[in-house]
Design a protein around this motif. Structure first.
Motif, PDB file in Angstrom:
ATOM      1  N   ALA B 201       0.903  -1.329  -0.133  1.00  0.00           N
ATOM      2  CA  ALA B 201      -0.032  -0.161  -0.046  1.00  0.00           C
ATOM      3  C   ALA B 201       0.931   1.265   0.011  1.00  0.00           C
ATOM      4  CB  ALA B 201      -0.935  -0.200   1.020  1.00  0.00           C
ATOM      5  N   ALA B 202       2.041   1.297   0.922  1.00  0.00           N
ATOM      6  CA  ALA B 202       2.844   2.410   1.002  1.00  0.00           C
ATOM      7  C   ALA B 202       3.723   2.721  -0.357  1.00  0.00           C
ATOM      8  CB  ALA B 202       3.797   2.231   2.073  1.00  0.00           C
ATOM      9  N   THR B 203       4.019   1.398  -1.327  1.00  0.00           N
ATOM     10  CA  THR B 203       4.739   1.803  -2.261  1.00  0.00           C
ATOM     11  C   THR B 203       4.052   2.013  -3.618  1.00  0.00           C
ATOM     12  OG1 THR B 203       4.747  -0.503  -2.432  1.00  0.00           O
ATOM     13  CG2 THR B 203       6.795   0.395  -1.500  1.00  0.00           C
ATOM     14  N   GLY B 204       2.541   1.504  -3.626  1.00  0.00           N
ATOM     15  CA  GLY B 204       1.696   1.851  -4.627  1.00  0.00           C
ATOM     16  C   GLY B 204       1.775   0.599  -5.348  1.00  0.00           C
ATOM     17  N   VAL B 210       9.549  -2.628  -8.350  1.00  0.00           N
ATOM     18  CA  VAL B 210      10.127  -3.334  -9.557  1.00  0.00           C
ATOM     19  C   VAL B 210      10.938  -2.167  -9.997  1.00  0.00           C
ATOM     20  CG1 VAL B 210      10.395  -4.584 -11.590  1.00  0.00           C
ATOM     21  CG2 VAL B 210       8.879  -5.474  -9.839  1.00  0.00           C
ATOM     22  N   ASP B 211       9.969  -1.006 -10.669  1.00  0.00           N
ATOM     23  CA  ASP B 211      10.614   0.076 -11.225  1.00  0.00           C
ATOM     24  C   ASP B 211      11.562   0.676 -10.452  1.00  0.00           C
ATOM     25  OD1 ASP B 211       8.660  -0.276 -13.275  1.00  0.00           O
ATOM     26  OD2 ASP B 211       7.391   1.096 -12.677  1.00  0.00           O
ATOM     27  N   THR B 212      11.441   0.795  -9.237  1.00  0.00           N
ATOM     28  CA  THR B 212      12.613   1.610  -8.424  1.00  0.00           C
ATOM     29  C   THR B 212      13.704   0.907  -8.278  1.00  0.00           C
ATOM     30  OG1 THR B 212      10.829   2.389  -6.821  1.00  0.00           O
ATOM     31  CG2 THR B 212      12.971   2.560  -5.987  1.00  0.00           C
ATOM     32  N   LEU B 213      13.445  -0.665  -8.186  1.00  0.00           N
ATOM     33  CA  LEU B 213      14.650  -1.560  -7.941  1.00  0.00           C
ATOM     34  C   LEU B 213      15.458  -1.594  -9.573  1.00  0.00           C
ATOM     35  CD1 LEU B 213      13.132  -4.701  -6.351  1.00  0.00           C
ATOM     36  CD2 LEU B 213      14.616  -2.779  -5.271  1.00  0.00           C
ATOM     37  N   SER B 214      14.868  -1.346 -10.470  1.00  0.00           N
ATOM     38  CA  SER B 214      15.621  -1.234 -11.776  1.00  0.00           C
ATOM     39  C   SER B 214      16.358  -0.081 -12.190  1.00  0.00           C
ATOM     40  CB  SER B 214      14.556  -1.492 -12.862  1.00  0.00           C
ATOM     41  OG  SER B 214      13.704  -0.501 -13.011  1.00  0.00           O
ATOM     42  N   GLN B 229      23.221   0.539 -11.241  1.00  0.00           N
ATOM     43  CA  GLN B 229      21.866   0.422 -11.598  1.00  0.00           C
ATOM     44  C   GLN B 229      21.426  -0.925 -12.177  1.00  0.00           C
ATOM     45  OE1 GLN B 229      20.925   3.190 -14.741  1.00  0.00           O
ATOM     46  NE2 GLN B 229      19.234   3.855 -13.682  1.00  0.00           N
ATOM     47  N   GLY B 230      20.483  -1.273 -11.576  1.00  0.00           N
ATOM     48  CA  GLY B 230      19.877  -2.588 -12.242  1.00  0.00           C
ATOM     49  C   GLY B 230      20.045  -3.711 -11.180  1.00  0.00           C
ATOM     50  N   ILE B 231      21.291  -3.568 -10.495  1.00  0.00           N
ATOM     51  CA  ILE B 231      22.034  -4.645  -9.857  1.00  0.00           C
ATOM     52  C   ILE B 231      20.861  -5.500  -9.000  1.00  0.00           C
ATOM     53  CG2 ILE B 231      23.150  -3.486  -7.939  1.00  0.00           C
ATOM     54  CD1 ILE B 231      25.618  -5.219  -8.523  1.00  0.00           C
ATOM     55  N   LEU B 232      20.113  -4.855  -8.475  1.00  0.00           N
ATOM     56  CA  LEU B 232      19.222  -5.426  -7.679  1.00  0.00           C
ATOM     57  C   LEU B 232      18.267  -6.295  -8.217  1.00  0.00           C
ATOM     58  CD1 LEU B 232      18.532  -2.229  -4.899  1.00  0.00           C
ATOM     59  CD2 LEU B 232      20.280  -4.262  -4.617  1.00  0.00           C
ATOM     60  N   LEU B 233      17.795  -6.261  -9.553  1.00  0.00           N
ATOM     61  CA  LEU B 233      17.220  -7.352 -10.077  1.00  0.00           C
ATOM     62  C   LEU B 233      18.075  -8.442 -10.871  1.00  0.00           C
ATOM     63  CD1 LEU B 233      14.284  -4.925 -11.375  1.00  0.00           C
ATOM     64  CD2 LEU B 233      14.212  -6.512  -9.485  1.00  0.00           C
ATOM     65  N   SER B 234      19.516  -8.375 -10.819  1.00  0.00           N
ATOM     66  CA  SER B 234      19.965  -9.390 -11.551  1.00  0.00           C
ATOM     67  C   SER B 234      20.238 -10.495 -10.551  1.00  0.00           C
ATOM     68  CB  SER B 234      21.422  -8.809 -11.834  1.00  0.00           C
ATOM     69  OG  SER B 234      22.255  -8.747 -10.862  1.00  0.00           O
ATOM     70  N   ALA B 299      10.984  -2.285   0.872  1.00  0.00           N
ATOM     71  CA  ALA B 299      11.588  -1.469   1.586  1.00  0.00           C
ATOM     72  C   ALA B 299      12.622  -0.544   1.036  1.00  0.00           C
ATOM     73  CB  ALA B 299      12.367  -2.392   2.654  1.00  0.00           C
ATOM     74  N   LYS B 300      13.140  -1.063  -0.053  1.00  0.00           N
ATOM     75  CA  LYS B 300      14.238   0.031  -0.886  1.00  0.00           C
ATOM     76  C   LYS B 300      13.505   0.903  -1.282  1.00  0.00           C
ATOM     77  CE  LYS B 300      18.317   0.373  -2.377  1.00  0.00           C
ATOM     78  NZ  LYS B 300      19.468   0.854  -1.562  1.00  0.00           N
ATOM     79  N   ALA B 301      12.281   0.564  -1.906  1.00  0.00           N
ATOM     80  CA  ALA B 301      11.568   1.752  -2.419  1.00  0.00           C
ATOM     81  C   ALA B 301      11.028   2.773  -1.554  1.00  0.00           C
ATOM     82  CB  ALA B 301      10.245   1.202  -3.448  1.00  0.00           C
ATOM     83  N   LEU B 302      10.928   2.370  -0.357  1.00  0.00           N
ATOM     84  CA  LEU B 302      10.231   3.165   0.788  1.00  0.00           C
ATOM     85  C   LEU B 302      11.508   4.047   1.392  1.00  0.00           C
ATOM     86  CD1 LEU B 302       7.637   0.919   2.154  1.00  0.00           C
ATOM     87  CD2 LEU B 302       7.269   2.841   0.811  1.00  0.00           C
ATOM     88  N   LEU B 303      12.507   3.437   1.691  1.00  0.00           N
ATOM     89  CA  LEU B 303      13.658   4.030   2.466  1.00  0.00           C
ATOM     90  C   LEU B 303      15.027   3.589   1.821  1.00  0.00           C
ATOM     91  CD1 LEU B 303      14.639   5.142   5.190  1.00  0.00           C
ATOM     92  CD2 LEU B 303      14.879   2.993   6.262  1.00  0.00           C
ATOM     93  N   PRO B 304      15.397   4.535   0.668  1.00  0.00           N
ATOM     94  CA  PRO B 304      16.697   3.867  -0.245  1.00  0.00           C
ATOM     95  C   PRO B 304      17.840   3.790   0.418  1.00  0.00           C
ATOM     96  CG  PRO B 304      15.210   5.734  -0.939  1.00  0.00           C
ATOM     97  CD  PRO B 304      14.581   5.577   0.404  1.00  0.00           C
ATOM     98  N   SER B 305      18.252   4.397   1.575  1.00  0.00           N
ATOM     99  CA  SER B 305      19.201   3.963   2.237  1.00  0.00           C
ATOM    100  C   SER B 305      18.911   3.878   3.904  1.00  0.00           C
ATOM    101  CB  SER B 305      20.169   5.092   2.094  1.00  0.00           C
ATOM    102  OG  SER B 305      20.711   5.171   0.735  1.00  0.00           O
ATOM    103  N   LEU B 306      19.619   2.969   4.411  1.00  0.00           N
ATOM    104  CA  LEU B 306      19.570   2.937   5.905  1.00  0.00           C
ATOM    105  C   LEU B 306      20.198   4.112   6.617  1.00  0.00           C
ATOM    106  CD1 LEU B 306      20.011  -1.009   6.322  1.00  0.00           C
ATOM    107  CD2 LEU B 306      18.085   0.346   7.551  1.00  0.00           C
ATOM    108  N   PRO B 307      19.949   4.397   7.854  1.00  0.00           N
ATOM    109  CA  PRO B 307      20.710   5.359   8.508  1.00  0.00           C
ATOM    110  C   PRO B 307      22.016   5.026   8.958  1.00  0.00           C
ATOM    111  CG  PRO B 307      18.471   5.067   9.724  1.00  0.00           C
ATOM    112  CD  PRO B 307      18.605   4.058   8.451  1.00  0.00           C
ATOM    113  N   ALA B 308      23.055   5.827   8.924  1.00  0.00           N
ATOM    114  CA  ALA B 308      24.291   5.224   9.252  1.00  0.00           C
ATOM    115  C   ALA B 308      24.197   4.380  10.777  1.00  0.00           C
ATOM    116  CB  ALA B 308      25.432   6.392   9.304  1.00  0.00           C
TER     117      ALA B 308
END
Lengths: 44, 507
Positions: B201-204, B210-214, B229-234, B299-308
């Motif tokens: 629901a949050a990502t739509g 898939v679009d975000t991961l690509s 770029q695109g490595i997360l779907l390979s 989660a990658k679409a919602l929070l692109p990077s984790l806090p340090a």
């Protein structure tokens, strides 16, 4: 992504095929203690 | 507040089922394997819950987040193939009329049936105790991470709270573990399905994920190197081919030879129930692993990077906290806790039983009554659980990778001893010593030397060692292998079986 999902699906299919084969072997043995009931997926 | 209320209900159920199970535990067999009389539904419940650990619910989404869909191949498919092979163990190990009660007891009977105290059994017991202690430790860490992130309660307090769950579900023995596990399975399914629904629901929706991961190049940790770029779907993701193969093989070949799965195959009523139990579990896992994949990738679409300062093990609790409604978040929290509790209690039971029944009673050659056995085993479980919590105060590992190391070690040490012992009559004690010692030492050494595939190296050299040892020494006595190959055994085999199985009873 499709490749990864297909590999997962393949392992699931392998699991069901192997499990079914082993159940068939149990039925063929006829040993009740091992679970032979007369029907492949029936258990007691 | 909602989190605390839901968790309090869960704790109450855990205590109730544990106290109820205490009344059903009478014999050593009841405590260790449920008296070899477990039915199919309870079997699927307890197997699923034991299977789904914090390495699954936190570690796998964490690796999906950082390395992409390759984690599906390495962990989800790897574990599934491992599960597919477990019925091959059940098919043989449940053949005897009086089955063994523990994994080391199987090793004793198969390889040293004429020794009242088997050194090999003790070696196996010690290796198992170390391995299962580490696995319990991993569950404690996972619980602490979830609890701290969502409730804000300090990690160190959270892991001591975990001790309460752990002890209540373990001291009742096998039936307590099985009863709470079955509820845990239901809770895990509900929790991860609701959690993945919140992420969708949050990502739509899936297409947006898939679009975000690509297209994303956002680093896993803020300030870190950007991703290709695109490595997360390979299919390989951020792993090298040899690293991914190593993870896949450790998870797949390590699982069926892992002593707790071998022991689980001793609990069902008969071989067929054991096989159907695994097939049913793999079906149920579809409804757990599927949502976990959505959680990790979404989660990658919602929070692109984790806090340090945060590891990828934190990604699920962080996402749930930020994007799920309170009730959904609470149910997901309980699911994550249930995964930790249900795996840890099985492993604590296995570690405690092995340490007391196979190692201590073997060294001191004592006979104990069922009552004393249960009492002392509970004490050992308490001490091991407490030590696991103490060791988790400063966790050293990523959760999913910790599982890979231990499963890899178990596979390297026990795979040949289990499978060749069950399917090759010529396999003898010398072969088992060679396989277990070369496999375990080889794995640790090749891991320490930084080998990319320590499991394959260890398994390869231990296979050579096993073949040399088997063909340069005597054939095993018929009493060693007959129970696993014939429906009816000779009188001499029957005598040997009874003598070993009853060696610790009758005080």
């Amino acid at each position: 992504m499709v490749t990864a999902l297909l590999i997962w699906l393949g392992t699931m299919i392998f699991s069901f095929v192997l499990g079914t084969y082993l159940c068939m072997r149990i039925e063929k043995s006829g040993v009740k203690r091992w679970g032979a009931t007369g029907k492949i997926f029936k258990y007691k | 507040m909602m989190y605390i209320i839901v968790l309090a209900f869960y704790l109450l159920f855990t205590i109730w089922s544990s106290v109820k199970s205490l009344k059903n535990t009478e014999s050593i067999s009841d405590f260790t394997t449920g008296g070899h009389r477990m039915g199919l539904l309870l079997g699927i419940g307890t197997t699923t819950a034991t299977w789904v650990s914090v390495a699954s619910v936190l570690g796998v989404p964490g690796y999906l987040y950082s390395s992409g869909v390759a984690a599906i191949i390495g962990w989800v498919a790897g574990w599934c193939l491992g599960g597919a092979l477990i019925p091959l163990v059940a098919y043989k190990i449940r053949r005897p009329e009086t089955p063994v009660r523990t994994f080391p007891e199987f090793i004793h009977l198969r390889y040293e049936p004429y020794k009242q105290n088997s050194p090999l059994r003790m070696i196996v017991g010690i290796l198992m105790t170390i391995g299962y202690f580490l696995l319990v430790h991993i569950q404690v860490v996972g619980f602490g991470i979830v609890f701290e992130t969502i409730t804000g309660i300090d990690y160190k307090i959270a892991i001591f709270a975990f001790l309460i769950f752990l002890l209540f579900t373990s001291i009742g023995g096998f039936w307590s573990v099985a009863a709470t596990d079955t509820l845990n399975t239901v809770l895990i399914v509900i929790g991860v399905v609701l959690g993945s629904g919140a992420v969708l629901a949050a990502t739509g929706g899936l297409q947006n994920i898939v679009d975000t991961l690509s297209t994303t190049t956002a680093p896993t940790i803020a300030g870190g190197p950007p991703l290709e770029q695109g490595i997360l779907l390979s299919p390989l993701g951020t792993f090298s081919l040899s690293a991914l193969i190593s993870i896949f093989i450790s998870n797949s070949l390590g699982s069926p030879a892992s002593p707790h799965w071998v022991t689980r195959m001793l609990a069902p009523k008969n071989i067929k129930v054991a096989i159907l139990q695994i097939m049913g579990t793999i079906g149920v896992l579809l409804f757990i692993m599927g949502p976990l994949i959505i959680l990790g990738l979404g989660a990658k679409a919602l929070l692109p990077s984790l806090p340090a300062g945060k590891t990828t093990d934190y990604i699920v609790p962080l996402i749930i906290q930020d994007y799920a409604p309170p009730l959904v978040g609470a149910m997901t929290l309980v699911a994550l806790c249930a995964a930790a509790v249900s795996t840890a209690n099985s492993m604590l039971l296995t570690a405690g039983t092995t340490l007391y029944y196979d190692v201590y009673l073997g060294i001191f050659s004592k006979k104990v009554s069922d009552k004393d056995f249960n009492k002392r085993l509970r004490l050992i479980i308490f001490v091991l659980g407490f030590l696991a919590v103490i060791s988790a105060i400063k966790p050293p590992w990523f959760l999913a990778m910790g599982f890979v190391y231990v499963y890899g070690g178990f596979g390297a040490a026990f795979f040949l001893a289990v499978f060749l012992g069950l399917y090759w009559k010529r396999m003898n004690a010398a072969g088992a010593y060679a396989g277990i010692l070369i496999g375990s030492v080889g794995y640790v050494v090749s891991k320490a030397m930084g080998a990319s595939n320590p499991f394959l190296i260890a398994a390869g050299i231990s296979l050579i060692g096993v073949i040399l040892a088997v063909y340069t020494t005597k054939k095993p006595p018929i009493e060693a292998y007959e129970p696993y190959f014939e429906e009816k055994v000779s009188k001499s085999t029957d005598r040997v079986l009874s003598s070993v199985i009853n060696r610790s009873e009758g005080a």
